[in-house]
Design a protein around this motif. Structure first.
Motif, mmCIF file in Angstrom:
data_model
loop_
_atom_site.group_PDB
_atom_site.id
_atom_site.type_symbol
_atom_site.label_atom_id
_atom_site.label_comp_id
_atom_site.label_asym_id
_atom_site.label_seq_id
_atom_site.Cartn_x
_atom_site.Cartn_y
_atom_site.Cartn_z
ATOM 1 N N LYS A 10 0.941 -1.377 0.156
ATOM 2 C CA LYS A 10 0.018 0.013 0.120
ATOM 3 C C LYS A 10 0.962 1.275 -0.049
ATOM 4 N N ALA A 11 1.939 1.406 0.831
ATOM 5 C CA ALA A 11 2.897 2.414 0.869
ATOM 6 C C ALA A 11 3.542 2.757 -0.500
ATOM 7 N N VAL A 12 4.109 1.467 -1.126
ATOM 8 C CA VAL A 12 4.634 1.767 -2.370
ATOM 9 C C VAL A 12 3.712 2.286 -3.408
ATOM 10 N N ALA A 13 2.452 1.463 -3.496
ATOM 11 C CA ALA A 13 1.581 2.234 -4.520
ATOM 12 C C ALA A 13 1.199 3.449 -4.272
ATOM 13 N N TYR A 14 0.978 3.979 -3.199
ATOM 14 C CA TYR A 14 0.572 5.381 -2.949
ATOM 15 C C TYR A 14 1.588 6.236 -3.079
ATOM 16 N N ALA A 15 2.939 5.818 -2.754
ATOM 17 C CA ALA A 15 4.025 6.574 -3.122
ATOM 18 C C ALA A 15 4.374 6.857 -4.578
ATOM 19 N N LEU A 16 3.969 5.706 -5.266
ATOM 20 C CA LEU A 16 4.346 5.950 -6.712
ATOM 21 C C LEU A 16 3.119 6.830 -7.364
ATOM 22 N N LYS A 17 1.978 6.620 -6.795
ATOM 23 C CA LYS A 17 0.700 7.587 -7.374
ATOM 24 C C LYS A 17 1.058 8.922 -7.237
ATOM 25 N N ILE B 10 -0.580 -1.514 -12.316
ATOM 26 C CA ILE B 10 -1.246 -2.785 -12.413
ATOM 27 C C ILE B 10 -0.774 -3.313 -11.017
ATOM 28 N N ILE B 11 -1.882 -3.472 -10.226
ATOM 29 C CA ILE B 11 -1.723 -4.081 -8.820
ATOM 30 C C ILE B 11 -1.925 -5.612 -8.937
ATOM 31 N N ILE B 12 -1.049 -6.480 -8.660
ATOM 32 C CA ILE B 12 -1.065 -7.882 -8.987
ATOM 33 C C ILE B 12 -0.788 -8.446 -7.400
ATOM 34 N N ALA B 13 -1.809 -8.957 -6.687
ATOM 35 C CA ALA B 13 -1.963 -9.331 -5.284
ATOM 36 C C ALA B 13 -2.558 -10.736 -5.163
ATOM 37 N N ARG B 14 -1.904 -11.504 -4.318
ATOM 38 C CA ARG B 14 -2.342 -12.964 -3.850
ATOM 39 C C ARG B 14 -3.981 -12.837 -3.365
ATOM 40 N N ASN B 15 -4.222 -11.718 -2.666
ATOM 41 C CA ASN B 15 -5.679 -11.817 -2.143
ATOM 42 C C ASN B 15 -6.440 -10.688 -3.028
ATOM 43 N N GLU B 16 -7.389 -11.533 -3.756
ATOM 44 C CA GLU B 16 -7.978 -10.605 -4.636
ATOM 45 C C GLU B 16 -8.810 -9.570 -4.122
ATOM 46 N N GLN C 193 -8.209 -7.322 -1.489
ATOM 47 C CA GLN C 193 -7.320 -6.521 -0.917
ATOM 48 C C GLN C 193 -6.565 -5.695 -2.333
ATOM 49 N N GLY C 194 -6.297 -6.689 -3.115
ATOM 50 C CA GLY C 194 -5.609 -6.026 -4.241
ATOM 51 C C GLY C 194 -6.451 -5.255 -5.288
ATOM 52 N N ARG C 195 -7.738 -5.637 -5.239
ATOM 53 C CA ARG C 195 -8.718 -4.684 -5.982
ATOM 54 C C ARG C 195 -8.804 -3.419 -5.364
ATOM 55 N N TRP D 261 -6.114 -3.760 -11.676
ATOM 56 C CA TRP D 261 -5.889 -5.081 -10.940
ATOM 57 C C TRP D 261 -5.839 -6.265 -11.880
ATOM 58 N N ALA D 262 -4.845 -7.297 -11.459
ATOM 59 C CA ALA D 262 -4.581 -8.523 -12.217
ATOM 60 C C ALA D 262 -4.248 -9.625 -11.255
ATOM 61 N N ALA D 263 -4.585 -10.757 -11.842
ATOM 62 C CA ALA D 263 -4.742 -12.095 -10.954
ATOM 63 C C ALA D 263 -3.028 -12.388 -10.831
ATOM 64 N N SER D 264 -2.607 -12.303 -11.872
ATOM 65 C CA SER D 264 -1.088 -12.762 -11.976
ATOM 66 C C SER D 264 -0.451 -11.818 -13.106
#
Length: 72
Positions: free
Chosen positions: A3-10, A18-24, A26-28, A38-41
């Motif tokens: 979350k910190a990395v994504a918001y810092a980039l934004k 594109i956020i790829i996360a094991r937990n759909e 939370q990723g979405r 968001w992508a599953a893989s």
């Protein structure tokens, strides 16, 4: 960490991501909060950069002596 990395980039001006996360769920949610996709893989995903923000990536880096303050 992700979350910190994504918001810092934004906030740094990276408009597309594109956020790829094991937990759909939370990723979405994270992708929606950053106005990213968001992508599953990584299958079929093309990107200029790939950032791994999983805890296991940090543990592996520490074993090799890499820390955030020493990685530059």
């Amino acid at each position: 960490m992700a979350k910190a990395v994504a918001y810092a980039l934004k906030l740094s001006g990276y408009e597309n991501g594109i956020i790829i996360a094991r937990n759909e769920a939370q990723g979405r949610a994270l992708a929606q909060g950053c106005s990213y996709e968001w992508a599953a893989s990584t299958d079929g995903v093309e990107a200029d950069y790939l950032l791994n923000a999983t805890p296991s990536a940090w543990r592996a880096g520490r074993r090799r002596g890499i820390t955030p303050s020493r990685s530059r």
